[in-house]
Design an enzyme around this catalytic site. Structure first.
Site, PDB file in Angstrom:
ATOM      1  N   CYS A 182       5.216  26.471  -8.595  1.00  0.00           N
ATOM      2  CA  CYS A 182       5.166  27.777  -8.865  1.00  0.00           C
ATOM      3  C   CYS A 182       4.811  28.395 -10.195  1.00  0.00           C
ATOM      4  CB  CYS A 182       6.368  28.339  -8.576  1.00  0.00           C
ATOM      5  SG  CYS A 182       7.844  27.689  -9.876  1.00  0.00           S
ATOM      6  N   ASP A 183       4.848  27.636 -11.355  1.00  0.00           N
ATOM      7  CA  ASP A 183       4.476  28.074 -12.602  1.00  0.00           C
ATOM      8  C   ASP A 183       3.113  28.517 -12.639  1.00  0.00           C
ATOM      9  OD1 ASP A 183       6.308  25.930 -12.537  1.00  0.00           O
ATOM     10  OD2 ASP A 183       6.120  25.234 -14.411  1.00  0.00           O
TER      11      ASP A 183
END
Length: 382
Positions: free
Chosen positions: A170-171
């Site tokens: 998700c980063d």
């Protein structure tokens, strides 16, 4: 959900393989300027005020930004850790001495000849492009974005492989999408934005919990739980996504067909994250088991503060409901600034909630603080 299970299984296997490859590469942890955790960082600052007054916000921003610039000048890197700091420097308004930090970023870009990091398709090595694009918008020198245009021009021709999701963690939604979306705005070529849109929702379909409105860090976390039995959601990971949503929405045309989907996800996440705010105004490393973590985590908290403040300022979030949350968060962040300008309580590089000390300071957390402070400055009436 059933149709996603085969993809998730493969996703986990691919993730493990990618981690093996990543372990063979130089890590940001080996770069001293990225951060440290001294036993004693000295006294905390006593000259900061949480008041929403421009003069007070200027003082806090300059105190932290000046300390950080002093510690990274001469040690610039093209990696994601520094890239998050760079966008923070770029966000500092002109009348908060912003030109000093932006001139430093100009020097950084020239040092690297405007090149991205070495891995062609890896979002972490594309994040520095956000700063190159902002500098291009200010200076109108095509050379500043030529390498980014070339790299992204190849990327958007990529054929999706279900066994190898592009943005599998998700980063990445903070690292790459803002580069592509801004490049679309600056060049008028919607191919970049359309590619972003396709890849964003592939990642979202795998990692976003449509009931809890939070992101798992990657597929290996989908079935991980906290000590209290709650699902494990990493604070900084969700902060990255919130920041990514802001930076994409800022440059996405109001008329873009799928814009409403981003606005909806932003509002859903904002509501979920606001409900998890601690009494000190901040968020713990693991969002759903605050009692398991003795310290708040400043980098995730600062990204959340940035996003919530931006939402209030732009009208995407209800001012009456969210402004008190933003004020409480800003006050909480200031309690972790040291007398010399160090910003503490930032979890070191990692991929999940972990232990750290109150003195721990890392550049990406400072970048998030500067983004948050710059939005607070804009919200301050005088």
């Amino acid at each position: 959900m059933g149709r996603l299970i085969p993809y998730i299984v493969v996703f986990c296997l691919v993730f493990a393989a990618l981690q093996t490859v990543s372990a063979q590469l130089p890590t940001s942890e080996k770069i001293p300027a990225v951060g440290d955790s001294p036993v004693d960082a000295g006294p905390l600052a006593t000259d900061l005020s949480p008041a929403f007054k421009k003069k007070e916000v200027v003082h806090a921003l300059r105190k932290v930004a000046d300390w950080q610039l002093k510690h990274v000048e001469g040690s610039y890197e093209q990696d994601w850790t520094m890239a998050a700091l760079y966008v923070g420097f770029m966000a500092v308004p002109p009348d908060v001495n912003g030109a000093t930090y932006q001139n430093a970023m100009l020097s950084m870009g020239k040092q690297f000849s405007w090149q991205l990091g070495p891995r062609p398709e890896h979002a972490d090595d594309q994040a520095v492009g956000q700063t190159y694009l902002e500098l291009y918008e200010a200076n109108h020198d095509p050379a500043m974005i030529a390498p980014t245009r070339q790299r992204m021009g190849v990327l958007v021709t990529r054929t999706d492989d279900p066994q190898k999701p592009l943005w599998w963690w998700c980063d990445a939604l903070f690292m790459a999408p803002p580069v592509l979306a801004t490049l679309s705005k600056d060049t008028g070529n919607t191919t970049y934005l359309d590619f972003t849109n396709r890849e964003w929702w592939i990642t979202s379909s795998l990692l976003y919990d449509s009931k809890l409105h939070l992101y798992s860090r990657d597929a290996t976390f989908l079935n991980k739980h906290e000590v209290n039995g709650a699902k494990l959601f990493w604070s900084r990971g969700n902060g990255w996504v919130m920041g990514g949503l802001v930076r994409v929405l800022e440059v996405m045309p109001e008329s873009y067909p799928d814009r409403v989907k981003y606005v909806t996800q932003f509002q859903q996440m904002a509501k979920a994250i606001a409900a998890l705010q601690g009494t000190d105004g901040l968020w713990r490393p693991g969002l759903l088991d605050a009692a398991a973590y003795p310290l708040p985590e400043v980098s995730g908290s600062a990204f959340d503060t940035y996003a919530l403040a931006w939402g209030v300022r732009t009208g995407l979030l209800d001012r009456k409901q969210y402004l008190p949350i933003v004020k409480k968060a800003w006050a909480g962040l200031l309690t972790h600034v040291y007398a010399d300008g160090r910003l503490g309580c930032i979890q070191p590089i990692g991929s999940s909630p972990d232990k750290f000390t109150a003195t721990s300071s890392y550049v990406y957390g400072v970048g998030a603080f500067l983004l948050a402070g710059s939005e607070i400055y804009k919200l301050s009436p005088n």
